[in-house]
Design an enzyme around this catalytic site. Structure first.
Site, PDB file in Angstrom:
ATOM      1  N   GLU A 289      -6.057   0.446 -11.592  1.00  0.00           N
ATOM      2  CA  GLU A 289      -5.850   1.357 -12.713  1.00  0.00           C
ATOM      3  C   GLU A 289      -4.431   1.232 -13.267  1.00  0.00           C
ATOM      4  O   GLU A 289      -3.497   0.841 -12.557  1.00  0.00           O
ATOM      5  CB  GLU A 289      -6.120   2.797 -12.265  1.00  0.00           C
ATOM      6  CG  GLU A 289      -7.582   2.979 -11.900  1.00  0.00           C
ATOM      7  CD  GLU A 289      -7.957   4.392 -11.496  1.00  0.00           C
ATOM      8  OE1 GLU A 289      -9.038   4.838 -11.906  1.00  0.00           O
ATOM      9  OE2 GLU A 289      -7.197   5.046 -10.760  1.00  0.00           O
TER      10      GLU A 289
ATOM     11  N   CYS B 126       2.564   2.915 -16.198  1.00  0.00           N
ATOM     12  CA  CYS B 126       2.569   2.963 -14.739  1.00  0.00           C
ATOM     13  C   CYS B 126       1.547   1.931 -14.273  1.00  0.00           C
ATOM     14  O   CYS B 126       0.365   2.057 -14.562  1.00  0.00           O
ATOM     15  CB  CYS B 126       2.191   4.370 -14.289  1.00  0.00           C
ATOM     16  SG  CYS B 126       2.041   4.531 -12.481  1.00  0.00           S
TER      17      CYS B 126
ATOM     18  N   CYS C 202      -4.233  -0.206  -1.046  1.00  0.00           N
ATOM     19  CA  CYS C 202      -2.901  -0.137  -0.445  1.00  0.00           C
ATOM     20  C   CYS C 202      -3.073  -0.052   1.057  1.00  0.00           C
ATOM     21  O   CYS C 202      -3.982   0.599   1.553  1.00  0.00           O
ATOM     22  CB  CYS C 202      -2.156   1.107  -0.953  1.00  0.00           C
ATOM     23  SG  CYS C 202      -0.443   1.203  -0.378  1.00  0.00           S
TER      24      CYS C 202
ATOM     25  N   CYS D 143      -0.716   6.298   3.540  1.00  0.00           N
ATOM     26  CA  CYS D 143      -0.175   7.653   3.441  1.00  0.00           C
ATOM     27  C   CYS D 143      -1.370   8.589   3.235  1.00  0.00           C
ATOM     28  O   CYS D 143      -2.179   8.400   2.335  1.00  0.00           O
ATOM     29  CB  CYS D 143       0.796   7.754   2.273  1.00  0.00           C
ATOM     30  SG  CYS D 143       2.147   6.551   2.379  1.00  0.00           S
TER      31      CYS D 143
ATOM     32  N   CYS E  24      -2.306  10.355  -0.254  1.00  0.00           N
ATOM     33  CA  CYS E  24      -2.411   9.540  -1.465  1.00  0.00           C
ATOM     34  C   CYS E  24      -3.804   8.924  -1.541  1.00  0.00           C
ATOM     35  O   CYS E  24      -4.282   8.316  -0.580  1.00  0.00           O
ATOM     36  CB  CYS E  24      -1.356   8.432  -1.414  1.00  0.00           C
ATOM     37  SG  CYS E  24      -1.503   7.247  -2.760  1.00  0.00           S
TER      38      CYS E  24
ATOM     39  N   GLY F 139      -0.895   0.620  -4.877  1.00  0.00           N
ATOM     40  CA  GLY F 139      -0.272  -0.432  -4.075  1.00  0.00           C
ATOM     41  C   GLY F 139       1.183  -0.195  -3.773  1.00  0.00           C
ATOM     42  O   GLY F 139       1.818   0.720  -4.306  1.00  0.00           O
ATOM     43  N   GLU F 140       1.686  -1.032  -2.880  1.00  0.00           N
ATOM     44  CA  GLU F 140       3.090  -0.963  -2.460  1.00  0.00           C
ATOM     45  C   GLU F 140       3.800  -2.204  -3.008  1.00  0.00           C
ATOM     46  O   GLU F 140       3.613  -3.313  -2.487  1.00  0.00           O
ATOM     47  CB  GLU F 140       3.149  -0.893  -0.926  1.00  0.00           C
ATOM     48  CG  GLU F 140       4.516  -1.130  -0.326  1.00  0.00           C
ATOM     49  CD  GLU F 140       5.622  -0.279  -0.919  1.00  0.00           C
ATOM     50  OE1 GLU F 140       5.447   0.937  -1.103  1.00  0.00           O
ATOM     51  OE2 GLU F 140       6.695  -0.852  -1.215  1.00  0.00           O
TER      52      GLU F 140
ATOM     53  N   SER G 129       8.931   1.382  -7.053  1.00  0.00           N
ATOM     54  CA  SER G 129       8.834   2.508  -6.130  1.00  0.00           C
ATOM     55  C   SER G 129       8.309   1.999  -4.797  1.00  0.00           C
ATOM     56  O   SER G 129       7.392   1.188  -4.756  1.00  0.00           O
ATOM     57  CB  SER G 129       7.882   3.555  -6.719  1.00  0.00           C
ATOM     58  OG  SER G 129       7.830   4.700  -5.896  1.00  0.00           O
TER      59      SER G 129
ATOM     60  N   SER H 273       9.895   6.760  -1.985  1.00  0.00           N
ATOM     61  CA  SER H 273       8.993   7.896  -1.745  1.00  0.00           C
ATOM     62  C   SER H 273       9.262   8.420  -0.342  1.00  0.00           C
ATOM     63  O   SER H 273       8.769   7.875   0.633  1.00  0.00           O
ATOM     64  CB  SER H 273       7.543   7.436  -1.882  1.00  0.00           C
ATOM     65  OG  SER H 273       7.330   6.914  -3.181  1.00  0.00           O
TER      66      SER H 273
ATOM     67  N   HIS I 262       9.465  12.083   1.014  1.00  0.00           N
ATOM     68  CA  HIS I 262       8.521  13.153   1.387  1.00  0.00           C
ATOM     69  C   HIS I 262       8.821  13.871   2.699  1.00  0.00           C
ATOM     70  O   HIS I 262       8.291  14.956   2.942  1.00  0.00           O
ATOM     71  CB  HIS I 262       7.067  12.657   1.418  1.00  0.00           C
ATOM     72  CG  HIS I 262       6.650  11.928   0.191  1.00  0.00           C
ATOM     73  ND1 HIS I 262       6.835  12.437  -1.067  1.00  0.00           N
ATOM     74  CD2 HIS I 262       6.072  10.712   0.027  1.00  0.00           C
ATOM     75  CE1 HIS I 262       6.385  11.570  -1.953  1.00  0.00           C
ATOM     76  NE2 HIS I 262       5.928  10.516  -1.323  1.00  0.00           N
TER      77      HIS I 262
ATOM     78  N   ASN J 132      -0.330  16.472  -5.848  1.00  0.00           N
ATOM     79  CA  ASN J 132      -1.571  16.509  -6.615  1.00  0.00           C
ATOM     80  C   ASN J 132      -2.763  16.431  -5.665  1.00  0.00           C
ATOM     81  O   ASN J 132      -2.672  15.810  -4.610  1.00  0.00           O
ATOM     82  CB  ASN J 132      -1.623  15.325  -7.593  1.00  0.00           C
ATOM     83  CG  ASN J 132      -0.599  15.479  -8.705  1.00  0.00           C
ATOM     84  OD1 ASN J 132      -0.525  16.517  -9.353  1.00  0.00           O
ATOM     85  ND2 ASN J 132       0.218  14.455  -8.913  1.00  0.00           N
TER      86      ASN J 132
ATOM     87  N   CYS K 216       0.236  11.119 -10.150  1.00  0.00           N
ATOM     88  CA  CYS K 216       0.795  10.476  -8.962  1.00  0.00           C
ATOM     89  C   CYS K 216      -0.114  10.698  -7.765  1.00  0.00           C
ATOM     90  O   CYS K 216      -0.490  11.819  -7.455  1.00  0.00           O
ATOM     91  CB  CYS K 216       2.154  11.074  -8.616  1.00  0.00           C
ATOM     92  SG  CYS K 216       3.363  10.882  -9.896  1.00  0.00           S
TER      93      CYS K 216
HETATM   94  N1  SAH Z   1       3.569   2.664  -2.795  1.00  0.00           N
HETATM   95  C1  SAH Z   1       4.672   2.963  -3.676  1.00  0.00           C
HETATM   96  C2  SAH Z   1       4.256   2.947  -5.125  1.00  0.00           C
HETATM   97  C3  SAH Z   1       3.293   4.040  -5.520  1.00  0.00           C
HETATM   98  S1  SAH Z   1       4.192   5.248  -6.371  1.00  0.00           S
HETATM   99  C4  SAH Z   1       5.264   4.292  -3.303  1.00  0.00           C
HETATM  100  O1  SAH Z   1       4.630   5.025  -2.556  1.00  0.00           O
HETATM  101  O2  SAH Z   1       6.376   4.593  -3.710  1.00  0.00           O
HETATM  102  C5  SAH Z   1       3.178   6.639  -6.242  1.00  0.00           C
HETATM  103  C6  SAH Z   1       4.004   7.863  -6.020  1.00  0.00           C
HETATM  104  O3  SAH Z   1       3.143   9.010  -5.943  1.00  0.00           O
HETATM  105  C7  SAH Z   1       4.758   7.801  -4.724  1.00  0.00           C
HETATM  106  O4  SAH Z   1       5.982   8.447  -4.876  1.00  0.00           O
HETATM  107  C8  SAH Z   1       3.840   8.596  -3.821  1.00  0.00           C
HETATM  108  O5  SAH Z   1       4.491   9.077  -2.689  1.00  0.00           O
HETATM  109  C9  SAH Z   1       3.415   9.698  -4.747  1.00  0.00           C
HETATM  110  N2  SAH Z   1       2.180  10.365  -4.319  1.00  0.00           N
HETATM  111  C10 SAH Z   1       1.208   9.879  -3.535  1.00  0.00           C
HETATM  112  N3  SAH Z   1       0.230  10.785  -3.384  1.00  0.00           N
HETATM  113  C11 SAH Z   1       0.607  11.865  -4.096  1.00  0.00           C
HETATM  114  C12 SAH Z   1      -0.005  13.101  -4.359  1.00  0.00           C
HETATM  115  N4  SAH Z   1      -1.193  13.404  -3.844  1.00  0.00           N
HETATM  116  N5  SAH Z   1       0.656  13.960  -5.157  1.00  0.00           N
HETATM  117  C13 SAH Z   1       1.849  13.639  -5.704  1.00  0.00           C
HETATM  118  N6  SAH Z   1       2.469  12.482  -5.503  1.00  0.00           N
HETATM  119  C14 SAH Z   1       1.852  11.600  -4.701  1.00  0.00           C
END
Ligand code: SAH
Length: 360
Positions: free
Chosen positions: A87, A100, A107, A111, A114, A155-156, A185, A208, A210, A284, A327
């Site tokens: 996407e 984006c 991925c 996490c 996500c 993805g990462e 990111s 990221s 958290h 989210n 996100c």
């Molecule tokens: N894998 C990389 C690139 C993806 S960026 C990374 O994690 O940075 C996607 C962003 O959305 C990251 O900051 C991730 O931590 C955040 N994210 C993942 N799940 C989420 C959620 N349920 N609500 C809000 N942010 C979220």
């Protein structure tokens, strides 16, 4: 056969062998400057256009497109040649237009919170598949100019470093976007951060985070078991020192999990020495994680608490929640209404271009 945005100048010239040399330049600029598909390159003779179109079929086939936020947010679901799906999200703001993009189908980082991580890993995206997302978003953004690209889709990025970096270079050098408007990111893939520190193009880095204690981060972001916070902090410091760029820290606020005063204190202790900017977002919703995001009042209080601790923090506005485009929500699942069926010919393994076709 490489995709339109995978092909090198030499390969394109090879495809157009027998044509005057300026044809290769026209086609290259058509792809990268005018963002044309070969069929649209009216400066080329019709037969050449057709042949080039057959030689360079798009890497992405649109399976669905949905909009939200009164047309300001668009999300595409693309099918790739092997059936994998990814996407892309396009977001219009008053002062910028941001795409984006995804860097992997699925991925492997797992996490929990996500949606992409919940679905597992399928494969890396190629340079051409990444760049074509940007091109398609830029075409859709018209008449506005796509200004920013964030590698924050599925993805990462730093686990697919070589292809992502090739895409970054093509986006800057050939499409003409400023590296300063590009953001990679990462969940904290330390070797990738170190490599990024040594690059000369000044792209931005977002981490990221958290959680800023290892016990909690081990759970939320499993890669932390491989690269714990102390190691991550060292790599971030290296990036900041080498690039002179400001680091961003992403923090999705999860009710009762990482939104307490103690969490703010730990985050501040991590962010302050790095002079990092913190982006806060309420978690989210995703299908596989039952805990909810912090309430708006809590998000603001957390921001203020960080401010009091000397850390610059802003609350990110969320886009596209109702179309699962926000996100952490990208899962590449088809929309509930059936997509329009599309079929296309398979990519030819080689192509003959007419040397003297009609229709010039
Ligand atoms: N894998 C990389 C690139 C993806 S960026 C990374 O994690 O940075 C996607 C962003 O959305 C990251 O900051 C991730 O931590 C955040 N994210 C993942 N799940 C989420 C959620 N349920 N609500 C809000 N942010 C979220």
């Amino acid at each position: 056969m490489p995709a339109p945005y995978e092909i090198t100048r030499e390969q394109l010239a090879g495809l157009l062998a027998g044509e005057p040399p300026f044809r290769a330049r026209q086609a290259w600029d058509g792809l990268h400057v005018r963002l044309q598909r070969p069929e649209e390159m009216t400066e080329l003779p019709a037969a050449l256009r057709r042949a080039l179109g057959e030689a360079l079929p798009p890497a992405l086939r649109e399976e669905s497109r949905r909009t939200a936020d009164r047309g300001q947010t668009t999300k595409w679901l693309w099918a790739l040649a092997d059936g994998a799906r990814v996407e892309t999200v396009l977001m219009h703001y008053p002062d910028r237009v941001t795409a984006c993009v995804s860097t992997q189908a699925g991925c492997a980082m797992a996490c929990q919170f996500c949606a992409t991580g919940q679905g597992g890993f399928r494969r890396h995206l190629s340079e051409g598949e990444i760049v074509e997302q940007v091109v398609n978003a830029a075409r859709a953004a018209r008449p506005r100019r796509l200004s920013n690209v964030v590698f924050m889709g599925m993805g990462e990025p730093l686990a697919n470093y070589d292809r992502v970096w090739a895409a970054v270079e093509r986006i800057c050098v050939e499409l003409g976007l400023s590296a300063r408007h590009l953001t990679l990111s990462t969940v904290g893939v330390v070797p990738g951060i170190r490599r990024l520190a040594a690059e000369t193009l000044p792209v931005n880095l977002a981490v990221s985070l958290h959680a800023a204690n290892d016990e909690l981060r081990d759970q939320l972001v499993p890669i932390n078991r491989r690269y714990p916070l102390a190691v991550l902090a060292e790599a971030c410091a290296e990036y900041v020192a080498a690039s002179g760029r400001r680091l961003s820290i992403e923090w999705a606020l999860i009710g009762g999990v990482n939104d307490r005063d103690a969490d703010a204190a730990e985050l501040a202790a991590f962010a302050r020495p790095l002079r990092a900017h913190v982006n806060l977002i309420a978690l989210n919703p995703t299908p596989g994680y039952p805990v909810v995001g912090s309430r708006p009042g809590k998000v603001r209080a957390f921001r203020d608490e960080l401010g009091a601790l000397g850390v610059n923090a802003t609350v990110r506005s969320t886009r596209g929640v109702e179309i699962d485009a926000a996100c952490g929500q990208l899962a590449a699942s088809p929309p509930t209404s059936p997509p329009v069926a599309m079929s296309g010919p398979a990519a030819p393994s080689s192509v003959r271009l007419p040397q003297d076709g009609p229709g010039h």
